[in-house]
Design an enzyme around this catalytic site. Structure first.
Site, PDB file in Angstrom:
ATOM      1  N   TYR A  91      -6.955   0.005  -1.744  1.00 14.13           N
ATOM      2  CA  TYR A  91      -6.243   0.352  -2.974  1.00 14.13           C
ATOM      3  C   TYR A  91      -6.801   1.638  -3.587  1.00 14.13           C
ATOM      4  O   TYR A  91      -6.051   2.549  -3.965  1.00 14.13           O
ATOM      5  CB  TYR A  91      -6.352  -0.814  -3.957  1.00 14.13           C
ATOM      6  CG  TYR A  91      -5.559  -0.684  -5.230  1.00 14.13           C
ATOM      7  CD1 TYR A  91      -4.381  -1.398  -5.402  1.00 14.13           C
ATOM      8  CD2 TYR A  91      -5.990   0.124  -6.270  1.00 14.13           C
ATOM      9  CE1 TYR A  91      -3.647  -1.297  -6.574  1.00 14.13           C
ATOM     10  CE2 TYR A  91      -5.265   0.239  -7.451  1.00 14.13           C
ATOM     11  CZ  TYR A  91      -4.101  -0.479  -7.590  1.00 14.13           C
ATOM     12  OH  TYR A  91      -3.385  -0.372  -8.749  1.00 14.13           O
ATOM     13  N   ASP A 121       0.070  -5.468 -13.863  1.00 20.48           N
ATOM     14  CA  ASP A 121      -0.154  -6.910 -13.846  1.00 20.48           C
ATOM     15  C   ASP A 121      -0.295  -7.476 -15.253  1.00 20.48           C
ATOM     16  O   ASP A 121       0.327  -8.480 -15.608  1.00 20.48           O
ATOM     17  CB  ASP A 121      -1.406  -7.243 -13.032  1.00 20.48           C
ATOM     18  CG  ASP A 121      -1.238  -6.905 -11.560  1.00 20.48           C
ATOM     19  OD1 ASP A 121      -0.121  -6.558 -11.149  1.00 20.48           O
ATOM     20  OD2 ASP A 121      -2.237  -6.971 -10.828  1.00 20.48           O
ATOM     21  N   GLY A 129      -5.691 -14.006  -4.352  1.00 19.01           N
ATOM     22  CA  GLY A 129      -5.685 -13.030  -3.277  1.00 19.01           C
ATOM     23  C   GLY A 129      -4.360 -12.856  -2.584  1.00 19.01           C
ATOM     24  O   GLY A 129      -4.284 -12.250  -1.519  1.00 19.01           O
ATOM     25  N   GLU A 171       6.166  -0.453  -6.580  1.00 19.78           N
ATOM     26  CA  GLU A 171       4.778  -0.752  -6.192  1.00 19.78           C
ATOM     27  C   GLU A 171       3.928   0.517  -6.185  1.00 19.78           C
ATOM     28  O   GLU A 171       4.359   1.559  -5.681  1.00 19.78           O
ATOM     29  CB  GLU A 171       4.775  -1.378  -4.791  1.00 19.78           C
ATOM     30  CG  GLU A 171       3.827  -2.514  -4.635  1.00 19.78           C
ATOM     31  CD  GLU A 171       4.171  -3.705  -5.520  1.00 19.78           C
ATOM     32  OE1 GLU A 171       3.499  -3.869  -6.566  1.00 19.78           O
ATOM     33  OE2 GLU A 171       5.070  -4.470  -5.170  1.00 19.78           O
ATOM     34  N   HIS A 172       2.737   0.426  -6.777  1.00 20.22           N
ATOM     35  CA  HIS A 172       1.821   1.565  -6.910  1.00 20.22           C
ATOM     36  C   HIS A 172       2.441   2.681  -7.756  1.00 20.22           C
ATOM     37  O   HIS A 172       2.069   3.846  -7.626  1.00 20.22           O
ATOM     38  CB  HIS A 172       1.397   2.103  -5.537  1.00 20.22           C
ATOM     39  CG  HIS A 172       0.534   1.145  -4.766  1.00 20.22           C
ATOM     40  ND1 HIS A 172      -0.834   1.107  -4.906  1.00 20.22           N
ATOM     41  CD2 HIS A 172       0.856   0.177  -3.874  1.00 20.22           C
ATOM     42  CE1 HIS A 172      -1.313   0.149  -4.119  1.00 20.22           C
ATOM     43  NE2 HIS A 172      -0.315  -0.425  -3.493  1.00 20.22           N
TER      44      HIS A 172
END
Length: 381
Positions: A221, A169, A119, A28-29
């Site tokens: 973010y 994504d 969301g 993640e990230h």
């Protein structure tokens, strides 16, 4: 959808194209930091029925509950970049295709339908962008390769929507295959299909929607991304991928404590992604659970992008017997995932929802997902 399209636009659609939402198993990230991630497409899809027009008018409608009040959004291709609200994902895709490929395009009517939750952290926006991109690519006769389409989807997010996201994504949504995850190496620019083997092992992934909504265009973010860039600048590296796990603690005290924590999460989550990919490649998916849970601790404590409802969901899932659980997606709300035995899944779903609600949070929506095919033209019924 064909009937609804005819009602909305008084004509027949040329076809229906769709793209899946995605779950990020681990990593993640890491995308904008040159690291590794291991996402897969899910069996919840966004569909778009489209027909071309003989002018430059674009009309877009949706069966989203919050879009019906607005009816049909109508504009022109030349004004597509000025779109707002949910329609900017559709119109932004058209704008970016025309600008980047230098093609005039032609107007179109589009009807959007989706069962990808919005969301939640399962890439509803990338699913919509990608479905439109593959539809217009075919209808406009462009022949864009999928890897190039990934960058176009990112441009929609960054420039039209205003969300400073990477390409995780779009990569997952456009490259996904059934029963596989995609190991993305953002430094090398490679994508490897990795068989998950969950079905053979009697496992499935639960998505636990906290009902806490995020917005990457306006939320934390962007701040986290800036902190990662600061960490790389101080360390004198182009991206945090250049820092080895064993060297992480050497940077403690040489940069602000919060910035060092962001560095530590990114570096260790890339390592976790590599280890998870190794286990599933070797046919040992049951062994990845503790790595997922460790990843959540890293996001909660080092990247600080979790929220109490997500933490409660992860704790409840592990207590109920999940092999592992973690926050998925960009954070600051959204969803957790849990790796569970199929036989125990209904019980775990109930117990997690009960426990989170008992802890004073909204009762989460819990559902199972399975690795699904990427963006495509849907077969005719």
């Amino acid at each position: 959808m064909r009937e609804a399209f005819a009602v909305a636009f008084g004509a027949e659609a040329a076809g229906i194209w769709s793209a899946p939402g995605r779950v990020n198993l681990i990593g993640e990230h890491t995308d904008y930091n040159g690291g590794l991630a291991l996402p897969f497409g899910i069996d919840r899809r966004t569909r778009v029925a489209v027909r071309l027009r003989d002018d430059h008018v674009v009309r877009v409608a949706s069966d989203f509950a919050d879009a019906q009040a607005g009816g049909v959004v109508e504009t022109t291709l030349d004004r597509a970049a000025q779109a707002s609200g949910w329609s900017r994902y559709v119109l932004g895709a058209a704008h970016v295709l025309r600008r980047e490929l230098g093609v005039p395009g032609t107007g179109f009517d589009a009807l959007v339908s989706s069962d990808v939750p919005v969301g939640v952290g399962v890439s509803s926006s990338a699913a919509l962008e990608s479905a439109v991109l593959v539809a217009l690519d075919e209808l406009w006769g462009l022949g864009v390769e999928r890897r190039a389409m990934i960058r176009l989807g990112q441009l929609v997010e960054n420039e039209v929507v205003g969300a400073p996201t990477g390409t995780l994504d779009q990569s997952a949504v456009l490259l996904a295959e059934r029963d596989h995850a995609v190991l993305l190496d953002f430094r090398a620019g490679t994508a490897e299909q990795v068989p998950l083997g969950f079905e053979a092992a009697g496992l499935e992934i639960l998505v636990i929607d906290s009902l806490v909504r995020h917005d990457h265009a306006t939320g934390g973010y962007g701040e986290r991304r800036r902190e990662c860039e600061e960490a790389a600048r101080i360390a004198g590296v182009p991206t945090l991928r250049e820092i080895a796990v064993d060297d992480v603690e050497a940077w403690a005290g040489r940069m602000p404590a919060a910035v060092h924590r962001r560095l530590r999460h990114v570096v260790t989550d890339t390592d976790r992604a590599a280890r998870v990919a190794g286990f599933v490649r070797a046919g040992r998916p049951r062994e990845i659970g503790p790595i997922l849970t460790d990843g959540h601790r890293s996001q909660r404590d080092d990247f600080e992008d979790s929220v109490p409802a997500i933490d409660a969901a992860v704790d409840a899932a592990v207590a109920a017997g999940a092999l592992g659980a973690r926050l998925t997606g960009g954070g600051f709300g959204g969803a957790a995932i849990a790796l569970v035995d199929v036989a125990a899944s209904p019980r775990i779903q109930r117990e997690v929802a009960d426990a989170v609600e008992a802890a004073g949070h909204a009762r989460p929506v819990v559902f199972a997902v399975h690795a699904s095919q990427g963006a495509r033209r849907d077969p005719e019924a």
